[in-house]
Design an enzyme around this catalytic site. Structure first.
Site, mmCIF file in Angstrom:
data_model
loop_
_atom_site.group_PDB
_atom_site.id
_atom_site.type_symbol
_atom_site.label_atom_id
_atom_site.label_comp_id
_atom_site.label_asym_id
_atom_site.label_seq_id
_atom_site.Cartn_x
_atom_site.Cartn_y
_atom_site.Cartn_z
ATOM 1 N N HIS A 1 -5.176 -6.422 -0.883
ATOM 2 C CA HIS A 1 -4.034 -6.595 -1.791
ATOM 3 C C HIS A 1 -4.605 -6.911 -3.165
ATOM 4 O O HIS A 1 -5.363 -7.868 -3.303
ATOM 5 C CB HIS A 1 -3.161 -7.760 -1.275
ATOM 6 C CG HIS A 1 -2.302 -8.399 -2.320
ATOM 7 N ND1 HIS A 1 -0.940 -8.185 -2.395
ATOM 8 C CD2 HIS A 1 -2.626 -9.234 -3.340
ATOM 9 C CE1 HIS A 1 -0.468 -8.869 -3.419
ATOM 10 N NE2 HIS A 1 -1.465 -9.516 -4.013
ATOM 11 N N HIS B 1 1.890 0.316 4.896
ATOM 12 C CA HIS B 1 1.935 -1.076 4.413
ATOM 13 C C HIS B 1 3.280 -1.668 4.812
ATOM 14 O O HIS B 1 4.287 -1.508 4.114
ATOM 15 C CB HIS B 1 1.743 -1.132 2.900
ATOM 16 C CG HIS B 1 1.582 -2.522 2.355
ATOM 17 N ND1 HIS B 1 0.495 -2.910 1.602
ATOM 18 C CD2 HIS B 1 2.366 -3.615 2.460
ATOM 19 C CE1 HIS B 1 0.623 -4.181 1.258
ATOM 20 N NE2 HIS B 1 1.774 -4.640 1.777
ATOM 21 N N ASP C 1 5.787 -1.820 2.000
ATOM 22 C CA ASP C 1 5.875 -3.283 1.931
ATOM 23 C C ASP C 1 7.200 -3.786 2.515
ATOM 24 O O ASP C 1 7.663 -4.869 2.169
ATOM 25 C CB ASP C 1 5.704 -3.801 0.496
ATOM 26 C CG ASP C 1 4.915 -5.112 0.448
ATOM 27 O OD1 ASP C 1 4.624 -5.665 1.527
ATOM 28 O OD2 ASP C 1 4.602 -5.584 -0.651
ATOM 29 N N LYS D 1 -7.077 -7.290 6.534
ATOM 30 C CA LYS D 1 -6.336 -7.336 5.261
ATOM 31 C C LYS D 1 -6.710 -8.612 4.516
ATOM 32 O O LYS D 1 -6.585 -9.712 5.069
ATOM 33 C CB LYS D 1 -4.835 -7.316 5.564
ATOM 34 C CG LYS D 1 -3.927 -7.854 4.447
ATOM 35 C CD LYS D 1 -3.621 -6.821 3.389
ATOM 36 C CE LYS D 1 -2.691 -7.336 2.297
ATOM 37 N NZ LYS D 1 -1.354 -7.647 2.713
ATOM 38 N N HIS E 1 -1.195 -1.907 -3.622
ATOM 39 C CA HIS E 1 -0.495 -2.130 -4.893
ATOM 40 C C HIS E 1 -1.262 -1.476 -6.060
ATOM 41 O O HIS E 1 -0.829 -0.481 -6.592
ATOM 42 C CB HIS E 1 -0.225 -3.621 -5.181
ATOM 43 C CG HIS E 1 0.477 -4.304 -4.053
ATOM 44 N ND1 HIS E 1 1.766 -4.005 -3.718
ATOM 45 C CD2 HIS E 1 0.060 -5.246 -3.158
ATOM 46 C CE1 HIS E 1 2.126 -4.744 -2.672
ATOM 47 N NE2 HIS E 1 1.110 -5.498 -2.306
ATOM 48 N N HIS F 1 5.294 -5.100 7.117
ATOM 49 C CA HIS F 1 5.160 -6.430 7.736
ATOM 50 C C HIS F 1 6.338 -6.653 8.677
ATOM 51 O O HIS F 1 7.482 -6.417 8.282
ATOM 52 C CB HIS F 1 5.235 -7.546 6.686
ATOM 53 C CG HIS F 1 4.235 -7.437 5.578
ATOM 54 N ND1 HIS F 1 2.945 -7.874 5.694
ATOM 55 C CD2 HIS F 1 4.351 -6.953 4.313
ATOM 56 C CE1 HIS F 1 2.298 -7.668 4.556
ATOM 57 N NE2 HIS F 1 3.135 -7.104 3.695
HETATM 58 ZN ZN LIG Z 1 2.683 -6.571 1.684
#
Ligand SMILES: [Zn+2]
Length: 435
Positions: free
Chosen positions: A249, A74, A339, A208, A269, A76
């Protein structure tokens, strides 16, 4: 750290590594072990005493502790840097070229931290990936969803990293998404199907979606449920026609249940993932990617956040810590993701600090071996049966993505948190880092 001479790459077709201890990820660690690499794949793994004579003439590197290259499931790559102005509008304000320049450094940091593969759940990484494959820049293997998909007023394009983007006219947001912004917004069954197809057209390896509100979005609550069950179902079905799975998510319980019932493969999450959700995850063979780094790292700096986000993060931290422990105890399948998204060096979610997630997994109740497996062997499964590469294990026929560590991670898991403890990184059989 030595600079690697890439001009010799093609000459070394068959080579090997000998290690004091080899952690294959699945199966027991092997003492005095060896790995033989043929081109980009692992040819043989076992104790040095059983090494075939046919490998007697090949060159061997010698290291202390050897394990598969790590995966961050996960991440970005947005390329927003310190000098970017505009608060929530920073992704808009930074040019794509400038973001790309920063991302090339972020990708190198990721690889040198021992992460030979990433699953990007929205960002520019998917677009940049061919430049890694052709050798223009150095970075991990990238498996990207391209955009994170949200509904109007949902957690992602219409609010997320661009927290206050909802104050722009929706037409402006959609126009930006249609041109360069790595986000997507859709509403209603037909629009959802079209949006999935647009991501496939851009090379998405999975999809996603955002099925609940989020911490860093301004206008929603983490308890909000986003997308209707019908919308989620058509997106999962459309992805499945292209042999892709969906990552969702979600924080709120109802969002988790809707996503699981629609058939998503992973829950990202999962902050309110209590008994009912755990039972459904196990029934559906879904995977949890808990992202403890962003919660724990964020909590260490919670007072620096804007008031709304600080309140949401505190709320999420209480539940997600409890949920993560419960999920581990219940035997839910887990893969690790951080994340991480910042191109600013030295913050808790800067690229290159990915290994801290393994520490948090052990902190939440995994054994070191379980945490390593969740960060290697289990990771490709988050891409589903068709897109998963043979990666994350030191095993014959698997990708030769391998790292060496300065000490024994089974005795001190926190060694994996620091890139400086990763002494060697091989990706696709090539040595990228050696110290
Ligand atoms: Zn994220």
């Amino acid at each position: 750290m030595k600079t690697i001479d890439t001009s010799t790459w093609s000459a070394i077709e068959l080579h090997g590594i000998k290690a004091f201890l080899l952690i294959p990820s699945r199966g027991e660690p092997i003492k005095d072990a060896a790995v033989v690499i043929h081109e980009d794949k692992i040819d043989w793994v076992g104790p040095q005493s059983k090494l075939s004579v046919k490998y007697s003439a090949i060159p061997f590197a010698r290291v202390s502790y050897l394990m598969p290259g790590l995966w961050d499931c996960h991440v970005h790559y947005f390329g927003v840097g310190e000098s970017d102005q505009g608060g929530g509008y920073a992704v808009l304000a930074s040019s794509a070229a400038r973001a790309g320049a920063r991302i090339s450094k972020d990708l190198e940091r990721t690889l040198f931290a021992g992460f030979t593969s990433v699953r990007e759940v929205g960002g520019y990484g998917g677009e940049i990936s061919p430049a890694i494959q052709d050798g223009s820049i150095v970075g991990p293997n990238i498996y990207s969803s391209i955009a994170p998909i949200s509904m109007t007023a949902g957690h992602a394009a219409d609010s997320m990293v661009l927290q206050d983007i909802h104050s722009l006219p929706i037409a402006t947001v959609l126009d930006l998404c249609a041109h360069s912004l790595p986000f997507a917004v859709c509403d209603g069954v037909e629009d959802c199907i079209k949006t999935i197809r647009l991501q496939l057209r851009k090379g998405a390896k999975f999809i996603k979606v955002c099925a609940s509100g989020g911490v860093f979005s301004e206008i929603d609550s983490v308890l909000d449920v986003q997308f209707s069950p019908e919308e989620l179902k058509v997106m999962v079905d459309e992805a499945a026609r292209a042999r892709r799975v969906v990552a969702a998510h979600c924080h709120a319980k109802e969002g988790i249940m809707n996503a699981l019932n629609a058939g998503v493969k992973t829950i990202e999450h999962g902050s309110w993932l209590y008994e009912e959700c755990i039972a459904l995850m196990k029934e559906k063979d879904a995977i949890l990617v808990a992202n403890a780094s962003v919660v724990e790292g964020g909590m260490q700096h919670v007072d620096e956040l804007p008031a709304t986000q600080a309140r949401k993060l505190r709320q999420v931290a209480v539940h997600s810590r409890k949920a993560y422990r419960l999920a581990i105890k219940a035997g839910v399948k887990i893969a690790l993701g951080t994340d991480q998204s910042r191109s600013v060096d030295g913050t808790f979610n800067s690229h290159g600090r990915n290994g801290k997630e393994i520490f948090w997994a052990v902190n939440a109740g995994m054994t070191p071996l379980q945490a390593i497996e969740a960060c290697t062997a289990t990771s490709p499964e988050t891409l589903g049966p068709y897109m998963a590469p043979k990666s994350g294990q030191l095993k014959e026929g698997y990708d030769a993505d391998i790292i060496a560590v300065s000490g024994n991670p089974l005795e001190n898991i926190d060694l994996l948190s620091e890139a400086s403890n990763i002494t060697h990184v091989w990706k696709g059989g090539h040595l990228y880092k050696s110290s």
